[in-house]
Design an enzyme around this catalytic site. Structure first.
Site, mmCIF file in Angstrom:
data_model
loop_
_atom_site.group_PDB
_atom_site.id
_atom_site.type_symbol
_atom_site.label_atom_id
_atom_site.label_comp_id
_atom_site.label_asym_id
_atom_site.label_seq_id
_atom_site.Cartn_x
_atom_site.Cartn_y
_atom_site.Cartn_z
ATOM 1 N N CYS A 115 -0.496 -52.698 5.171
ATOM 2 C CA CYS A 115 0.748 -52.488 5.746
ATOM 3 C C CYS A 115 1.951 -52.618 4.639
ATOM 4 C CB CYS A 115 1.233 -53.415 6.827
ATOM 5 S SG CYS A 115 1.036 -55.191 6.717
ATOM 6 N N GLU A 135 3.683 -57.427 14.085
ATOM 7 C CA GLU A 135 3.591 -57.229 12.812
ATOM 8 C C GLU A 135 2.879 -55.726 12.549
ATOM 9 O OE1 GLU A 135 4.557 -59.258 10.507
ATOM 10 O OE2 GLU A 135 4.858 -61.197 11.961
#
Length: 487
Positions: A289, A255
């Site tokens: 993110c 991720e």
């Protein structure tokens, strides 16, 4: 009460015991807002990483054989513990991360949702009976734990993003070794271990090693015990993790970073789009993110949107994260603050205009809003991990799609429009793992596959994707008659 977390939990947690590391130096845990020293933790060595993985492997065999209904009880208790200690945990998030009260509440809400889902995950794996061309043969497909999972968590949402891999991996019958980020060793590491220890998780199943690659190199990745490495962090480090894992025949769940765009079409609700864009860019100082690095606005509504966006950004309170009114707290460390200053300076040198230009004091970085960056600027294609927003005008949907996709990343994004199906059609044209119509870019839900395309990662978590990530398939056939062999 929260201060005791930094004294009691400033240790390694290996094979069910709290103990200091045996490395030759300490990781110093600082409050990023006021520089207060919170804890000093002697780092774990390669030998302790080995001990942690060996302990997890030993404990995992019995755990995997435990009735999943019995395993489920641990996660029910862990959830109750988090609920009971929520205020204390929030204080630790504020102190160690510089997270605002709002951010701490946001992270804890999601962490509880993922713990609730872990309760159910223990019962999720289902095997199959698959037909065989042989009349007397039976094929059984079992879904079994991979064994031991190594988890590397980041500094921005360390409690959530550690739990998001640790809890499901354990619920599905695995052992786990967790390596938290050096800037968040308590929230992302030993706090998680303490919760599961108090919830009755058998000793050895979950281990926490607080260390640095300067000490252990690639030992955490290369160790022969873990079969899966779950990593959340930058694409640069993720690329290295993937390479090492592939060389050792390990599965990696990555991720990674993003350069998400929030797109405002010409028929959008401008006030609502402004609210979504400001949250998507500035939540947790932009250290997310999924944050909207770029805000794309159709020229037909550019003037109105820009005026309202700038006004709202200027109203955001910057300062002490423990103050409930604060929206923008400190970034995690001075290196991050310096990097953001460099990005702004580079953008201005390239011809950008600062509609808002915040100052930087220690780790407090005030919001900046830039527009007019040249289309070829590298800044438009990189991840900016902080409170710097880029406004980008466009003419029509075709140009918007091209600009959104012109980045090596593909994690999240959003589009605002009065026509939902127009938004869905737009979303389908974006090379990204997740995209939201008439909402923000920052979302995570326990049942929906989470992950990115391109340099934003490989693999998915949440729901069925989590089961696939932390289990493997095993074929066992049964011959009820007799096979005929050719010799």
């Amino acid at each position: 009460m929260s201060s005791s977390y930094f004294t009691d939990l400033a240790q390694q947690y290996i094979d069910g015991r709290w103990r200091p590391g045996t490395g030759s130096w300490d990781i110093i845990d600082f409050n990023p807002y006021d520089g207060e020293k919170l804890a000093s933790i002697t780092i774990a060595t390669v030998d302790e990483v080995d001990e942690a993985y060996r302990a997890a492997a030993r404990a995992q065999r019995e755990w995997a054989a435990t009735n999943p209904y019995a395993r489920r009880a641990v996660f029910e208790k862990a959830l109750r513990i988090v609920e009971e200690r929520e205020q204390e945990i929030a204080e630790v998030i504020v102190a160690e991360l510089g997270g605002t009260r709002l951010k701490a509440g946001f992270e804890l809400h999601l962490a509880k949702e993922f713990l609730r889902e872990s309760v159910n995950l223990a019962l999720r794996p289902e095997g199959k009976i698959i037909p065989s061309p042989g009349d007397t043969k039976e094929n059984r497909l079992y879904i079994v734990p991979v064994g031991v999972v190594g988890v590397i968590s980041p500094f921005n949402f360390p409690f959530l993003l550690s739990l998001k891999s640790v809890a499901p991996a354990l619920a599905l019958g695995n052992g786990v070794v967790l390596k938290p980020h050096q800037n968040t060793p308590i929230v992302g590491g030993s706090l998680v271990a303490k919760i599961f220890e108090d919830a009755g998780l058998p000793a050895g199943l979950l281990n926490v090693v607080i260390t640095d690659i300067a000490e252990i190199g690639d030992a955490f990745l290369e160790h022969p015990v873990p079969k899966v490495i779950s990593f959340t962090g930058s694409d640069k480090v993720g690329r290295h993790v993937a390479t090492v894992c592939a060389a050792h025949f390990k599965r990696s769940i990555l991720e990674l970073g993003g350069n998400s765009a929030l797109v405002v079409l010409d028929d959008a609700d401008i006030d609502y789009a402004v609210d979504a864009a400001v949250f998507s860019r500035f939540v947790h100082q932009g250290q997310v993110c999924m944050a909207a690095n770029r805000v794309l606005v159709d020229r037909a509504v550019e003037a109105e949107f820009t005026e309202k966006f700038v006004a709202k950004v200027k109203s955001l309170k910057v300062g002490d994260p423990s103050d409930p009114a604060t929206v923008i707290g400190p970034v995690i460390n001075s290196s991050q603050a310096d990097a953001l200053s460099s990005v702004v300076s580079q953008a201005l040198a390239e011809g950008a205009t600062a509609l808002v230009q915040g100052t930087t004091t220690d780790n407090l970085v005030e919001p900046t809003v830039l527009t007019g960056l040249p289309a070829q600027s590298d800044i438009l294609r990189q991840e900016i991990f902080g409170p710097v927003a880029l406004l980008v005008p466009f003419d029509g949907e075709e140009e918007a799609v091209r600009i959104v996709n012109d980045t090596p990343y593909g994690l999240s994004g959003a589009v605002h429009t009065a026509d939902v199906e127009r938004g869905v059609s737009f979303a389908k044209r974006i090379d990204t793992g997740m995209f939201h119509v008439n909402d923000g870019t920052v979302h995570d839900e326990p049942l929906v596959a989470f992950g990115g395309e391109k340099s934003s990662g490989v693999g998915r978590l949440n729901g069925e994707a989590t089961v696939e990530a932390f289990t493997t398939q095993k074929w066992i056939s049964v011959q009820h008659g007799r096979s005929l062999f050719p010799f």
